[in-house]
Design a protein around this motif. Sequence first.
Motif, PDB file in Angstrom:
ATOM      1  N   VAL A 336       0.866  -1.182   0.000  1.00  0.00           N
ATOM      2  CA  VAL A 336       0.000   0.000   0.000  1.00  0.00           C
ATOM      3  C   VAL A 336       0.900   1.229   0.000  1.00  0.00           C
ATOM      4  N   ASN A 337       0.708   2.095  -0.992  1.00  0.00           N
ATOM      5  CA  ASN A 337       1.473   3.339  -1.095  1.00  0.00           C
ATOM      6  C   ASN A 337       0.540   4.534  -0.936  1.00  0.00           C
ATOM      7  N   LEU A 338       0.985   5.555  -0.239  1.00  0.00           N
ATOM      8  CA  LEU A 338       0.268   6.828  -0.184  1.00  0.00           C
ATOM      9  C   LEU A 338       1.038   7.827  -1.026  1.00  0.00           C
ATOM     10  N   TRP A 339       0.409   8.303  -2.097  1.00  0.00           N
ATOM     11  CA  TRP A 339       1.051   9.244  -3.005  1.00  0.00           C
ATOM     12  C   TRP A 339       0.209  10.501  -3.136  1.00  0.00           C
ATOM     13  N   GLY A 340       0.857  11.598  -3.492  1.00  0.00           N
ATOM     14  CA  GLY A 340       0.126  12.806  -3.818  1.00  0.00           C
ATOM     15  C   GLY A 340      -0.664  12.606  -5.102  1.00  0.00           C
ATOM     16  N   ALA A 341      -1.772  13.313  -5.231  1.00  0.00           N
ATOM     17  CA  ALA A 341      -2.646  13.129  -6.392  1.00  0.00           C
ATOM     18  C   ALA A 341      -1.936  13.439  -7.706  1.00  0.00           C
ATOM     19  N   ASP A 342      -0.875  14.258  -7.666  1.00  0.00           N
ATOM     20  CA  ASP A 342      -0.157  14.608  -8.891  1.00  0.00           C
ATOM     21  C   ASP A 342       0.637  13.428  -9.450  1.00  0.00           C
ATOM     22  N   HIS A 343       0.717  12.333  -8.710  1.00  0.00           N
ATOM     23  CA  HIS A 343       1.441  11.146  -9.180  1.00  0.00           C
ATOM     24  C   HIS A 343       0.510  10.102  -9.816  1.00  0.00           C
ATOM     25  N   HIS A 344      -0.738  10.472 -10.049  1.00  0.00           N
ATOM     26  CA  HIS A 344      -1.697   9.467 -10.544  1.00  0.00           C
ATOM     27  C   HIS A 344      -1.268   8.863 -11.886  1.00  0.00           C
ATOM     28  N   GLY A 345      -0.565   9.637 -12.703  1.00  0.00           N
ATOM     29  CA  GLY A 345      -0.150   9.143 -14.009  1.00  0.00           C
ATOM     30  C   GLY A 345       0.922   8.070 -13.937  1.00  0.00           C
ATOM     31  N   GLN A 346       1.558   7.908 -12.787  1.00  0.00           N
ATOM     32  CA  GLN A 346       2.625   6.912 -12.649  1.00  0.00           C
ATOM     33  C   GLN A 346       2.100   5.515 -12.308  1.00  0.00           C
ATOM     34  N   GLY A 361       0.745  -6.820 -10.276  1.00  0.00           N
ATOM     35  CA  GLY A 361       0.533  -5.390 -10.094  1.00  0.00           C
ATOM     36  C   GLY A 361      -0.735  -5.048  -9.342  1.00  0.00           C
ATOM     37  N   ASP A 362      -1.725  -5.938  -9.388  1.00  0.00           N
ATOM     38  CA  ASP A 362      -2.984  -5.681  -8.681  1.00  0.00           C
ATOM     39  C   ASP A 362      -2.816  -5.754  -7.163  1.00  0.00           C
ATOM     40  N   LYS A 363      -1.697  -6.342  -6.720  1.00  0.00           N
ATOM     41  CA  LYS A 363      -1.442  -6.415  -5.284  1.00  0.00           C
ATOM     42  C   LYS A 363      -0.728  -5.168  -4.752  1.00  0.00           C
ATOM     43  N   LEU A 364      -0.547  -4.197  -5.634  1.00  0.00           N
ATOM     44  CA  LEU A 364      -0.070  -2.873  -5.231  1.00  0.00           C
ATOM     45  C   LEU A 364      -1.265  -1.927  -5.208  1.00  0.00           C
ATOM     46  N   GLU A 365      -1.544  -1.374  -4.043  1.00  0.00           N
ATOM     47  CA  GLU A 365      -2.603  -0.380  -3.913  1.00  0.00           C
ATOM     48  C   GLU A 365      -1.963   0.994  -3.761  1.00  0.00           C
ATOM     49  N   VAL A 366      -2.435   1.954  -4.522  1.00  0.00           N
ATOM     50  CA  VAL A 366      -1.937   3.320  -4.417  1.00  0.00           C
ATOM     51  C   VAL A 366      -3.094   4.226  -4.005  1.00  0.00           C
ATOM     52  N   ALA A 404      -5.168  18.238  17.440  1.00  0.00           N
ATOM     53  CA  ALA A 404      -5.984  18.875  16.400  1.00  0.00           C
ATOM     54  C   ALA A 404      -5.341  18.676  15.032  1.00  0.00           C
ATOM     55  N   PHE A 405      -4.015  18.769  14.968  1.00  0.00           N
ATOM     56  CA  PHE A 405      -3.289  18.547  13.718  1.00  0.00           C
ATOM     57  C   PHE A 405      -3.632  17.177  13.145  1.00  0.00           C
ATOM     58  N   ARG A 406      -3.557  16.148  13.968  1.00  0.00           N
ATOM     59  CA  ARG A 406      -3.815  14.792  13.490  1.00  0.00           C
ATOM     60  C   ARG A 406      -5.292  14.603  13.139  1.00  0.00           C
ATOM     61  N   TYR A 407      -6.171  14.998  14.038  1.00  0.00           N
ATOM     62  CA  TYR A 407      -7.588  14.709  13.803  1.00  0.00           C
ATOM     63  C   TYR A 407      -8.110  15.428  12.554  1.00  0.00           C
ATOM     64  N   PHE A 408      -7.783  16.707  12.413  1.00  0.00           N
ATOM     65  CA  PHE A 408      -8.311  17.453  11.271  1.00  0.00           C
ATOM     66  C   PHE A 408      -7.781  16.917   9.945  1.00  0.00           C
ATOM     67  N   LEU A 409      -6.553  16.407   9.933  1.00  0.00           N
ATOM     68  CA  LEU A 409      -6.012  15.830   8.707  1.00  0.00           C
ATOM     69  C   LEU A 409      -6.594  14.451   8.405  1.00  0.00           C
ATOM     70  N   LEU A 410      -7.208  13.832   9.413  1.00  0.00           N
ATOM     71  CA  LEU A 410      -7.803  12.504   9.217  1.00  0.00           C
ATOM     72  C   LEU A 410      -9.290  12.561   8.923  1.00  0.00           C
ATOM     73  N   ASP A 411      -9.934  13.669   9.251  1.00  0.00           N
ATOM     74  CA  ASP A 411     -11.387  13.766   9.200  1.00  0.00           C
ATOM     75  C   ASP A 411     -11.909  14.058   7.793  1.00  0.00           C
ATOM     76  N   SER A 412     -11.352  13.382   6.814  1.00  0.00           N
ATOM     77  CA  SER A 412     -11.781  13.567   5.423  1.00  0.00           C
ATOM     78  C   SER A 412     -11.184  12.456   4.583  1.00  0.00           C
ATOM     79  N   GLN A 413     -11.880  12.101   3.507  1.00  0.00           N
ATOM     80  CA  GLN A 413     -11.333  11.107   2.590  1.00  0.00           C
ATOM     81  C   GLN A 413     -10.046  11.636   1.967  1.00  0.00           C
ATOM     82  N   ALA A 414      -9.091  10.752   1.762  1.00  0.00           N
ATOM     83  CA  ALA A 414      -7.792  11.158   1.234  1.00  0.00           C
ATOM     84  C   ALA A 414      -7.914  11.811  -0.135  1.00  0.00           C
ATOM     85  N   ASN A 415      -8.855  11.332  -0.958  1.00  0.00           N
ATOM     86  CA  ASN A 415      -8.963  11.871  -2.313  1.00  0.00           C
ATOM     87  C   ASN A 415      -9.841  13.118  -2.396  1.00  0.00           C
TER      88      ASN A 415
END
Length: 585
Positions: A336-346, A361-366, A404-415
């Motif tokens: 499982v990788n967490l990438w910025g949305a600007d890397h979607h083309g990769q 490749g299907d066992k890689l989640e981005v 507050a830093f952690r909670y507010f950054l978590l309280d939304s879908q990543a995308n």
Amino acid sequence: MLKKKIESLVKSSIAKGIQEGALGELQNIPDTVPLDFTKNPEHGDRAISVAMKLAKEAKMSPRNIAAAIAEHLPKTMFQKVDIAGPGFINLTLDWNLLEEIISDIHCQDNNYGKLTSEERPDLSYKKVLLEYVSANPTGDLHLGHGRGAVLGSALVELLKWAGYEVDSEFYINDAGVQMQKLGNSLWQALQIKQAKIETSAYEEENYPLEAMNELIDKLSSSLDTKEDLDITACSEIAKQYYLKEQKAILEKARVFFDKWYSEKEEIHEQGKIEEVCKLLKEKDFSYEKDSALWFKAKDFGDERDRVLKKSDGTYTYLMGDLAYHQDKFKRAERLVNLWGADHHGQIPGIKGALNAIGEDGDKLEVLLMQLVSLTKAGEEVKMSKRSGNFVTVNDLIEEVGVDAFRYFLLDSQANNRLVFDLELASKQDKDNPVYYIQYAHARCCSIFRNLSEPQIDQEKQTMQDSLFTKAEINTCLEDMKSGNLNFNAVFANLNPEELRSTKDLILLLSLFPEEIKDAALARAPYKIAGYLKNLASAFHQFYTHNRVITDDKDLVKARLALVLATQKTLRNALNLLQVHAPERM
């Protein structure tokens, strides 16, 4: 889990119906029993639609199937069982079943909500390697890195709670052109500092001179200023400094990694890129063109072929990423990788290349993350201490605190693009979700602290003896684990508001393990953040409508059991997100 308990009871009822021939031609018990919320609480607490699913095989009407199932459901677990609509079974849960939920929470305590390895949502894999942040060691961490750091660390905990074995990894990008650029920037800044070249000679493509001068000042006591200090040495010095700074900030944000993986040391110096190049050539998935090495990416679903090695002899990011992911697959079953949305083309390129070298490749989640912006009083805010280019993780933590830093950054879908409201995050009232949740936990704790303390009689304005001795409190706690609470008797005469708020709270507590399962499957810690808000709201409603400490000791004991179960669940969920669960506020 309540769902699991009800499913078991329904399956047992179906089995009895089959045995007695009351379910027509039905021969098999279904694998799952759909359990839903009723649209109206007056119609019951839960609804089962399994009768419609079984109608074709049983060759009976859904309503008759529902009636046969309902006939064998234990009366001690359900106050009322109604058949509604085309064949729904509406269940009103009995206090005996609700009491079991509370006792289970007390017995499981710190482990309430955790799933066993056998209960994990997807049994096709067990070991997960999660890579996130992976910032270049060339400067401060900005809010994009911060969002990835918080989301990644929460996801690690979430997957562990869901029964998986999880390792976390930070990929140090210390072998690309950015490192040459960093070394050259520091080297030229030193040359200027030593008056060997003019400021005008500082190359535009370098990192900002101001940033390099700050770095020189911070390293003044250890920086070697001898003539033989070259660009490579400058690059290594700067890298080590920034890595140390990044680790310190991440630890401040409660973010830790099992492994810091150096691209330079573990990919390039060990020849892993050359191994992958050789493999692609042997499989005839690469070719040379215009003095460059290309991967036949179109053969694996990509829109175009991709360069692996440039005409100048340097490798592309895809080549390094491919060697790295091949190595990761040796250590885990799912990546499982967490990438910025600007890397979607990769994504298509790396997945296709993995398929080409024999990995799945299907066992890689981005997971892609959108940007974060700051607002205050409805207007965008810039807090950067250097040239106003970006906000650092440290800046924001200093402004609002880690929780507050952690909670507010978590309280939304990543995308989803995230708008971080500084004013709201700094509030000390119910509008701030972090404060609201933490206050619910602190309130639970304060109730127990007050039990053994003298009470104030508000009418008489006098001090009364404490309701419970410490010995009685200990006995009460043991009763909570054993289920000796007698909910049926003590909650029988509640008024409608007391009844609804009490039952709503218990039912919400029962959902926590299911929330863990759903959130882990969706890779969505925001679901736990949302659950916490709902649980805090339900508890505050319960507290408003139910006086916990009264003269009726049996009622007090039952309500205390619910308060303590709430405190434990709030604590567990907050701990999962690595947000503090305070006992006093």
